[in-house]
Design a protein around this motif. Structure first.
Motif, PDB file in Angstrom:
ATOM      1  N   ASP A  79       3.572  31.566  34.415  1.00 55.44           N
ATOM      2  CA  ASP A  79       4.472  31.147  33.696  1.00 55.44           C
ATOM      3  C   ASP A  79       4.021  29.225  33.629  1.00 55.44           C
ATOM      4  OD1 ASP A  79       5.978  32.777  33.499  1.00 55.44           O
ATOM      5  OD2 ASP A  79       7.383  32.604  35.712  1.00 55.44           O
ATOM      6  N   ILE A  80       3.905  28.795  32.906  1.00 54.67           N
ATOM      7  CA  ILE A  80       3.567  27.659  32.018  1.00 54.67           C
ATOM      8  C   ILE A  80       5.118  27.419  32.426  1.00 54.67           C
ATOM      9  CG2 ILE A  80       2.525  25.827  30.468  1.00 54.67           C
ATOM     10  CD1 ILE A  80       0.567  27.692  32.458  1.00 54.67           C
ATOM     11  N   GLN A  81       5.432  26.200  32.346  1.00 52.12           N
ATOM     12  CA  GLN A  81       6.953  25.230  31.966  1.00 52.12           C
ATOM     13  C   GLN A  81       6.437  24.743  31.170  1.00 52.12           C
ATOM     14  OE1 GLN A  81       9.850  26.179  33.580  1.00 52.12           O
ATOM     15  NE2 GLN A  81       9.725  26.376  35.461  1.00 52.12           N
ATOM     16  N   LEU A 125       9.967  28.699  28.887  1.00 54.49           N
ATOM     17  CA  LEU A 125       8.533  29.466  30.041  1.00 54.49           C
ATOM     18  C   LEU A 125       8.215  30.049  29.437  1.00 54.49           C
ATOM     19  CD1 LEU A 125       8.177  28.891  33.308  1.00 54.49           C
ATOM     20  CD2 LEU A 125       9.954  31.389  32.814  1.00 54.49           C
ATOM     21  N   PHE A 126       6.606  29.935  28.960  1.00 57.20           N
ATOM     22  CA  PHE A 126       5.722  30.591  28.161  1.00 57.20           C
ATOM     23  C   PHE A 126       5.267  31.752  29.411  1.00 57.20           C
ATOM     24  CE2 PHE A 126       2.164  30.930  26.114  1.00 57.20           C
ATOM     25  CZ  PHE A 126       2.129  31.019  24.974  1.00 57.20           C
ATOM     26  N   LYS A 127       4.895  32.875  29.281  1.00 53.23           N
ATOM     27  CA  LYS A 127       3.678  33.440  29.278  1.00 53.23           C
ATOM     28  C   LYS A 127       2.465  33.833  29.740  1.00 53.23           C
ATOM     29  CE  LYS A 127       7.325  35.804  32.179  1.00 53.23           C
ATOM     30  NZ  LYS A 127       7.742  35.423  33.933  1.00 53.23           N
ATOM     31  N   ASP A 128       1.800  33.168  30.012  1.00 52.23           N
ATOM     32  CA  ASP A 128       0.385  32.968  29.546  1.00 52.23           C
ATOM     33  C   ASP A 128      -0.702  33.838  30.377  1.00 52.23           C
ATOM     34  OD1 ASP A 128      -2.483  31.877  28.696  1.00 52.23           O
ATOM     35  OD2 ASP A 128      -2.356  30.550  31.374  1.00 52.23           O
ATOM     36  N   ILE A 129      -1.028  34.636  29.425  1.00 50.60           N
ATOM     37  CA  ILE A 129      -2.218  35.793  29.430  1.00 50.60           C
ATOM     38  C   ILE A 129      -3.516  35.456  29.302  1.00 50.60           C
ATOM     39  CG2 ILE A 129      -0.284  37.588  28.267  1.00 50.60           C
ATOM     40  CD1 ILE A 129      -2.906  37.772  26.157  1.00 50.60           C
TER      41      ILE A 129
END
Ligand code: 5GP
Length: 174
Positions: free
Chosen positions: A13-15, A23-27
């Motif tokens: 998770d990147i705020q 809240l970005f889901k970083d793959i």
């Protein structure tokens, strides 16, 4: 014996990306870890083995990362849906709404044949707007949407409701 791979262990998770409050889901941690990346692709391929997929359509740009190896395993071709102005031959395009403003994506006119069974792939389903645009392009060319696949589905955004006529599959749901 080793533990089975839990793909969600390589999503972080990147705020406040790309803007405050998101809240970005970083793959990318999954991409960096060979056995995890491979497990993700193999699980998608297993889900569609026997589905007679004849083309995989990936949405620029993270859809390319998953779509290309999936097409390879399914023994079919890969078709890129790209941002406006990147494809060299004759295209059809579609404009769709983003949270702020609009975006245009396009595909080569000769990339899909009428009746072809197409699997659409992207990394993540949020509101569904991006993949909805890709679906419309494929259907305009006469393709049949055999499935829509994601690594991650943000269920609380209800993107699936925009795709309700279609068979939607995600490896990870939040
Ligand atoms: P939608 O059109 O479904 O609202 O947004 C999905 C598109 O935006 C996908 O192409 C996806 O790559 C990108 N996207 C939106 N939010 C996220 C996120 O939290 N993580 C990642 N990896 N991609 C996102």
């Amino acid at each position: 014996t080793s533990e089975p791979i839990r793909l969600e262990d390589r999503i972080r998770d990147i705020q406040d990306f790309p803007q405050k409050g998101v809240l970005f889901k970083d793959i990318t941690p999954m991409l960096q870890d060979g056995p995890y990346f491979r497990a993700a692709i193999e699980r998608l391929a297993a889900h569609y083995s026997g589905a007679d997929i004849q083309a995989v359509v990936g949405v620029e740009s993270r859809g390319f990362i998953f779509g290309a190896p999936l097409a390879y395993l399914l023994n079919c071709g890969f078709v890129p849906v790209r941002k406006f102005g990147k494809l060299p031959a004759e295209t059809i395009n579609i404009e769709y709404a983003l949270e702020y403003g609009t975006n245009i994506v396009e595909v080569h006119k000769d990339a899909i044949k009428p009746g072809q069974r197409v699997l659409i792939v992207d990394d993540l389903l949020a509101t569904g707007g991006t993949v909805e645009a890709a679906i419309e392009l494929v259907e305009k060319l006469g393709g049949h949407i055999a499935g829509v696949a994601f690594l991650v589905e943000l269920s609380f955004l209800k993107g699936r409701e925009h795709l309700k006529d279609h068979d939607v599959f995600a490896l990870i749901k939040y």
